[in-house]
Scaffold this motif. Structure first.
Motif, mmCIF file in Angstrom:
data_model
loop_
_atom_site.group_PDB
_atom_site.id
_atom_site.type_symbol
_atom_site.label_atom_id
_atom_site.label_comp_id
_atom_site.label_asym_id
_atom_site.label_seq_id
_atom_site.Cartn_x
_atom_site.Cartn_y
_atom_site.Cartn_z
ATOM 1 N N ASN A 110 -27.502 0.991 35.574
ATOM 2 C CA ASN A 110 -27.172 0.426 37.350
ATOM 3 C C ASN A 110 -26.213 1.820 37.841
ATOM 4 O O ASN A 110 -25.777 1.816 39.035
ATOM 5 N N THR A 137 -39.954 0.319 47.173
ATOM 6 C CA THR A 137 -38.962 -0.518 45.691
ATOM 7 C C THR A 137 -40.436 -0.221 44.759
ATOM 8 O O THR A 137 -41.614 0.216 44.886
ATOM 9 N N GLU A 175 -27.008 5.656 40.036
ATOM 10 C CA GLU A 175 -28.178 5.735 40.885
ATOM 11 C C GLU A 175 -28.480 7.347 40.310
ATOM 12 O O GLU A 175 -27.413 8.138 40.271
ATOM 13 N N SER A 193 -33.256 4.653 42.277
ATOM 14 C CA SER A 193 -31.872 2.969 42.093
ATOM 15 C C SER A 193 -32.228 1.848 41.892
ATOM 16 O O SER A 193 -33.592 2.469 41.222
ATOM 17 N N GLN A 194 -31.830 0.665 41.707
ATOM 18 C CA GLN A 194 -32.899 -0.367 40.675
ATOM 19 C C GLN A 194 -32.980 -0.870 41.904
ATOM 20 O O GLN A 194 -34.473 -1.890 41.385
ATOM 21 N N LYS A 195 -32.940 -0.396 43.400
ATOM 22 C CA LYS A 195 -34.198 -0.436 44.425
ATOM 23 C C LYS A 195 -35.325 -0.242 44.518
ATOM 24 O O LYS A 195 -36.336 -0.479 44.331
ATOM 25 N N ASP A 207 -35.768 6.050 47.120
ATOM 26 C CA ASP A 207 -36.147 6.774 48.598
ATOM 27 C C ASP A 207 -35.914 8.671 48.689
ATOM 28 O O ASP A 207 -35.393 8.733 47.394
ATOM 29 N N ASP A 245 -39.153 5.432 51.640
ATOM 30 C CA ASP A 245 -38.563 4.358 49.964
ATOM 31 C C ASP A 245 -39.933 3.588 49.583
ATOM 32 O O ASP A 245 -41.153 3.877 50.240
#
Length: 202
Positions: A123, A148, A125, A134-136, A139, A146
């Motif tokens: 986890n 997903t 970044e 990142s986990q999302k 970016d 960005d």
């Protein structure tokens, strides 16, 4: 320890220069001073690599290709492997270029990728220049762009790759393989998408 050797020329008038690759180091005859012709990078000191090609043009005619592969050490020193293939030798050097990239990925790059992947899975970044993973998702810093992980596809070309949104393809970014960190971004993105079982590259 397997040793692979290649011999390349940086120009028509240059002599052939030896390039050696093993699982522990890469060594290139990039200098002319007797006794100090070779620069060696050992695996533990390699931090990144990038690569690219350009056409050689004489009087509007395409006569060959210029190939470059550059490795960066953890001390920021660089080893630049540069060679040119003219006319019928361009195809021969294209094969050498492709083999070298495969060798570097196989022998030196996997450990680097595994380290970053472990950090991502913990986890953390990861920031590589303007790109943040990142986990999302991803970016592009300072741009507002960005992606997903569930709305991202990667399209690969010879000299670059593109990250774009599935639902709005006009939102995309191109990353040249001749930029630092491009390989890390590309392979981490591919691996993460594969682990998520979504949107394999095209």
């Amino acid at each position: 320890m397997a040793l692979k050797e290649y011999f390349v020329k940086s120009g028509i008038l240059d002599r052939k220069r030896r390039l050696a690759v093993t699982e522990n180091y890469i060594e290139f005859e990039d200098k002319d001073l007797i006794g100090e012709e070779f620069t060696r990078f050992v695996k533990a000191d390699i931090a990144d690599f990038k690569y690219g090609t350009d056409w050689i043009v004489w009087y509007k005619l395409y006569v060959g290709r210029h190939f470059t592969i550059t490795l960066k050490g953890k001390d920021n020193k660089e080893l630049r492997i540069s060679f040119k293939g003219y006319l019928r030798f361009a195809n021969e050097y294209e094969v050498i270029y492709s083999d070298l990239i495969s060798d570097i990925r196989k022998y030196f790059y996997q450990d680097i990728l595994d380290k970053y992947l472990n950090q991502f899975n913990a986890n953390e970044e990861l920031i590589f220049g303007r790109i943040k993973l990142s986990q999302k998702g991803i970016d592009v810093l300072e741009t507002g762009l960005d992606f997903t992980w569930t709305n991202l596809t990667v399209k690969v070309y010879q000299t670059y790759f593109s990250l774009y949104r599935i639902d709005t393809p006009e939102f995309h970014i191109w990353i040249n393989f001749n930029e630092w960190n491009s390989g890390v971004i590309y392979y981490l993105t591919q691996r993460i998408l594969k682990d998520y079982h979504i949107n394999p590259s095209m």
